[in-house]
Design a protein around this motif. Structure first.
Motif, short mmCIF file in Angstrom:
data_model
loop_
_atom_site.label_atom_id
_atom_site.label_comp_id
_atom_site.label_asym_id
_atom_site.label_seq_id
_atom_site.Cartn_x
_atom_site.Cartn_y
_atom_site.Cartn_z
N PHE A 129 0.85 -1.18 0.00
CA PHE A 129 0.00 0.00 0.00
C PHE A 129 0.89 1.23 0.00
O PHE A 129 1.82 1.33 0.78
CB PHE A 129 -0.91 -0.01 1.23
N GLY A 130 0.64 2.15 -0.88
CA GLY A 130 1.45 3.36 -0.98
C GLY A 130 2.57 3.25 -2.00
O GLY A 130 3.04 4.25 -2.51
N ALA A 131 3.03 2.02 -2.27
CA ALA A 131 4.09 1.83 -3.26
C ALA A 131 3.50 1.67 -4.66
O ALA A 131 4.23 1.69 -5.64
CB ALA A 131 4.93 0.60 -2.91
N ALA A 132 2.19 1.50 -4.74
CA ALA A 132 1.50 1.39 -6.03
C ALA A 132 0.37 2.42 -6.02
O ALA A 132 -0.02 2.92 -4.96
CB ALA A 132 0.93 -0.02 -6.18
N THR A 133 -0.16 2.72 -7.19
CA THR A 133 -1.32 3.62 -7.21
C THR A 133 -2.49 2.90 -6.55
O THR A 133 -2.52 1.66 -6.50
CB THR A 133 -1.70 4.00 -8.66
N PRO A 134 -3.45 3.66 -6.04
CA PRO A 134 -4.60 3.00 -5.41
C PRO A 134 -5.28 2.01 -6.34
O PRO A 134 -5.71 0.93 -5.92
CB PRO A 134 -5.52 4.16 -5.04
N GLY A 135 -5.40 2.33 -7.62
CA GLY A 135 -6.03 1.43 -8.58
C GLY A 135 -5.23 0.16 -8.78
O GLY A 135 -5.80 -0.93 -8.88
N GLU A 136 -3.91 0.29 -8.86
CA GLU A 136 -3.05 -0.89 -9.03
C GLU A 136 -3.13 -1.79 -7.79
O GLU A 136 -3.20 -3.01 -7.91
CB GLU A 136 -1.59 -0.48 -9.26
N TYR A 137 -3.12 -1.17 -6.63
CA TYR A 137 -3.17 -1.94 -5.39
C TYR A 137 -4.51 -2.68 -5.28
O TYR A 137 -4.55 -3.87 -4.96
CB TYR A 137 -2.96 -1.02 -4.19
#
Length: 175
Positions: free
Chosen positions: A138-146
């Motif tokens: 979480f936080g290392a990817a965009t919210p959509g990717e996560y």
């Protein structure tokens, strides 16, 4: 505050009395209608089986769906249960999954406050590594990717752990 979780599985009961108690609890909580059809978001499932109960075999079927607050009472549904499994996962403020099964104490004629289920927690990040789905932080990817990654992991989890329903529950004789 509500808790949304995907739940799938079935529970077989030792007697009609225990099955009726579970059905009453589910109706009172708003999860079943009077025809024993599952309700999600305030409406009965039109594409689901006409009922989620096999009276002859004392089985309650929980079709795979996203339910509000059902995971909070899952253990209490096993009172009087002799067999079954509920597979549960959620991303509602968490990233959790577990598999719940009845212990012998659940089928006692008068279950006590002793543990009545076993709960196997599943580490979804370890599961993702095992099935080559990678791990996103979480936080290392965009919210959509996560969110997309979480959904891929949960779909794989349910493919792996959701129980096969007994054959008579999938045919035309299902009540």
């Amino acid at each position: 505050m509500s808790f949304y979780a995907t739940v799938a599985g079935y529970i077989q009961y030792r007697s009609q009395t225990f099955l009726d108690a579970a059905l009453d609890k589910l109706r009172y909580g708003g999860w079943l209608d009077t025809k024993n059809r599952w309700i999600t978001d305030g409406r009965s499932g039109e594409d689901a089986h006409p009922s989620s109960v096999d009276l002859e075999n004392l089985l309650l079927v929980v079709p795979s769906n996203l339910y509000r607050n059902l995971a909070r009472i899952s253990t209490s549904l096993f009172v009087g249960g002799t067999d079954g499994v509920l597979v549960i996962s959620s991303v509602d403020g968490c990233f959790d999954a577990w598999v719940e099964r009845p212990l012998p104490a659940a089928a006692a004629p008068d279950p006590t406050t002793d543990a009545i289920t076993s709960i196997e927690a599943v580490d979804l990040e370890a599961f993702a590594w095992k099935y080559d789905l990678g791990v996103k932080r979480f936080g290392a990817a965009t919210p959509g990717e996560y969110a997309a990654w979480q959904n891929r992991v949960l779909r794989a989890f349910h493919r792996e752990f959701d129980p096969e329903l007994p054959p008579h529950l999938t045919g035309p004789d299902f009540e």
